[in-house]
Motif scaffolding. Structure first.
Motif, mmCIF file in Angstrom:
data_model
loop_
_atom_site.group_PDB
_atom_site.id
_atom_site.type_symbol
_atom_site.label_atom_id
_atom_site.label_comp_id
_atom_site.label_asym_id
_atom_site.label_seq_id
_atom_site.Cartn_x
_atom_site.Cartn_y
_atom_site.Cartn_z
ATOM 1 N N VAL A 51 -6.914 -0.106 -2.354
ATOM 2 C CA VAL A 51 -5.939 0.328 -3.481
ATOM 3 C C VAL A 51 -4.567 0.349 -3.059
ATOM 4 O O VAL A 51 -3.839 -0.317 -3.816
ATOM 5 C CB VAL A 51 -6.611 1.853 -3.937
ATOM 6 N N SER A 52 -4.368 0.987 -1.880
ATOM 7 C CA SER A 52 -2.830 0.898 -1.519
ATOM 8 C C SER A 52 -2.292 -0.366 -1.493
ATOM 9 O O SER A 52 -1.172 -0.541 -1.922
ATOM 10 C CB SER A 52 -3.108 1.767 -0.160
ATOM 11 N N VAL A 57 0.463 9.072 -1.272
ATOM 12 C CA VAL A 57 -0.598 8.849 -0.353
ATOM 13 C C VAL A 57 -1.989 8.867 -0.839
ATOM 14 O O VAL A 57 -2.215 9.646 -1.714
ATOM 15 C CB VAL A 57 -0.615 10.150 0.688
ATOM 16 N N VAL A 58 -2.640 7.659 -0.985
ATOM 17 C CA VAL A 58 -3.953 7.602 -1.382
ATOM 18 C C VAL A 58 -4.947 8.076 -0.431
ATOM 19 O O VAL A 58 -5.293 7.499 0.898
ATOM 20 C CB VAL A 58 -4.334 5.946 -1.693
ATOM 21 N N THR A 85 3.051 3.235 -1.414
ATOM 22 C CA THR A 85 1.883 4.052 -1.041
ATOM 23 C C THR A 85 1.484 3.543 0.287
ATOM 24 O O THR A 85 1.864 2.799 1.164
ATOM 25 C CB THR A 85 0.761 3.741 -1.846
ATOM 26 N N VAL A 86 0.875 4.777 0.920
ATOM 27 C CA VAL A 86 0.256 4.620 2.151
ATOM 28 C C VAL A 86 -1.515 5.091 1.737
ATOM 29 O O VAL A 86 -1.489 5.851 0.960
ATOM 30 C CB VAL A 86 0.758 5.234 3.268
ATOM 31 N N SER A 87 -2.226 4.518 2.821
ATOM 32 C CA SER A 87 -3.708 5.317 2.584
ATOM 33 C C SER A 87 -4.221 6.064 3.909
ATOM 34 O O SER A 87 -3.607 5.813 4.917
ATOM 35 C CB SER A 87 -4.564 4.137 2.256
ATOM 36 N N ALA A 88 -5.194 6.601 3.630
ATOM 37 C CA ALA A 88 -5.658 7.540 4.661
ATOM 38 C C ALA A 88 -7.145 7.741 4.326
ATOM 39 O O ALA A 88 -7.546 8.026 3.241
ATOM 40 C CB ALA A 88 -5.087 8.768 4.809
ATOM 41 N N GLY A 89 -7.955 7.759 5.172
ATOM 42 C CA GLY A 89 -9.547 8.239 4.899
ATOM 43 C C GLY A 89 -9.653 9.840 5.451
ATOM 44 O O GLY A 89 -8.947 10.093 6.340
ATOM 45 N N LEU A 124 -4.721 6.801 -11.049
ATOM 46 C CA LEU A 124 -3.633 7.642 -11.002
ATOM 47 C C LEU A 124 -2.658 7.035 -10.119
ATOM 48 O O LEU A 124 -1.318 7.024 -10.399
ATOM 49 C CB LEU A 124 -3.947 8.870 -10.550
ATOM 50 N N VAL A 125 -3.016 6.582 -8.967
ATOM 51 C CA VAL A 125 -2.235 5.862 -7.967
ATOM 52 C C VAL A 125 -1.549 4.822 -8.455
ATOM 53 O O VAL A 125 -0.223 4.717 -8.556
ATOM 54 C CB VAL A 125 -3.089 5.427 -6.756
#
Length: 272
Positions: A45-46, A33-34, A57-61, A21-22
């Motif tokens: 992925v980001s 936001v991933v 994109t940016v990522s976050a846990g 999807l991302v």
């Protein structure tokens, strides 16, 4: 909804349907936001998507069953890209097989597969009502329309996810909040094969039930179906067309369907 130049959050974005999807959203010009419980997979992925679509994109846990962490994702999206237009409640777990599922097993499945959706909606829907639009995409499963052989926790929580998405659409659909509910059968992800690797006969039957019922699709194919549904603002997303026929058969003669499912389960367990 035309998704170009929109802002989205995708949970469970570190792999499977989420990462697909991302990728698909970024291709359409969406800024994403991933989010994933595994921060490293989200980061990978980001970075991979940004290599082809810089800055998209940016990522976050994040544990997206936790309200504070969902709020942090919303804050990250707003500070980086702007107000959130689309939320993909995609994170999910397979759950434990049979009645052996413990109270903590049930709590975890309910939190991840259902309450995560509820908590996100409670944060976002009021904002969308003020703005006059927003889009909530729930990843449920064909198990939410039919059932899941093997895992009660999965079957129950996915039914509940479908029901919550229906309720959102009925309650807010005339006020600008669009809702879609994704209900695939087999998709080539780790989740699909978790039952086979569980060491439990019901778990193995669960995987076999899905892989023998129809084609196992690739996540990218499912992502294409999701984007097409969003464009049409269509509620039910069925990448496997056979699910609709199965759902109609279930509703037309429930007792016959249950008898058939018991026979199907017995045949699967005989192969375990």
């Amino acid at each position: 909804m035309n998704v170009a130049r929109r802002v989205a959050i995708v949970t469970g974005g570190g792999g499977g349907i989420g990462s697909a999807l991302v990728t698909r959203l970024a291709r359409e010009g969406v800024r994403v936001v991933v989010a994933d419980l595994d921060a490293e997979t989200a980061r990978v992925v980001s970075e991979t998507v940004n290599a082809g679509h810089p800055g998209s994109t940016v990522s976050a846990g994040a544990d997206v069953s936790d309200t504070e962490q969902i709020q942090q994702l919303v804050d990250l999206a707003e500070s980086t890209f702007g107000p959130v237009d689309l939320y993909f409640a995609n994170a999910g777990i397979a759950g434990a097989p049979g009645l052996d599922a413990s109270e903590p097993d049930w709590d975890l499945s309910i939190d991840v597969n259902l309450r995560a959706h509820i908590r996100a909606a409670k944060l976002l829907v009021p904002r969308w009502l003020e703005r006059g639009e927003g889009y909530f995409v729930s990843t449920a499963s064909a198990a939410g329309l039919l059932t899941q052989i093997g895992s009660a926790t999965y079957a129950v929580t996915k039914h509940a996810a479908v029901s919550f998405a229906e309720w959102l659409s009925v309650t807010y659909g005339d006020r600008g909040v669009r809702v879609s509910c994704l209900c695939p059968m087999g998709v080539n992800t780790r989740l699909l094969f978790s039952g086979r690797e569980s060491g439990d006969a019901l778990g193995r039957a669960a995987t076999r039930a899905v892989t023998s019922a129809g084609d196992v699709l690739e996540p990218a194919d499912v992502a294409d179906s999701v984007l097409a549904a969003i464009e049409d603002e269509r509620f039910l997303i069925l990448p496997h067309e056979d699910v609709l026929a199965m759902y109609r058969q279930k509703g037309s003669d429930y007792d016959r369907w249950l008898r058939g499912m018991r026979r199907y389960q017995s045949s699967l367990l005989a192969q375990a």
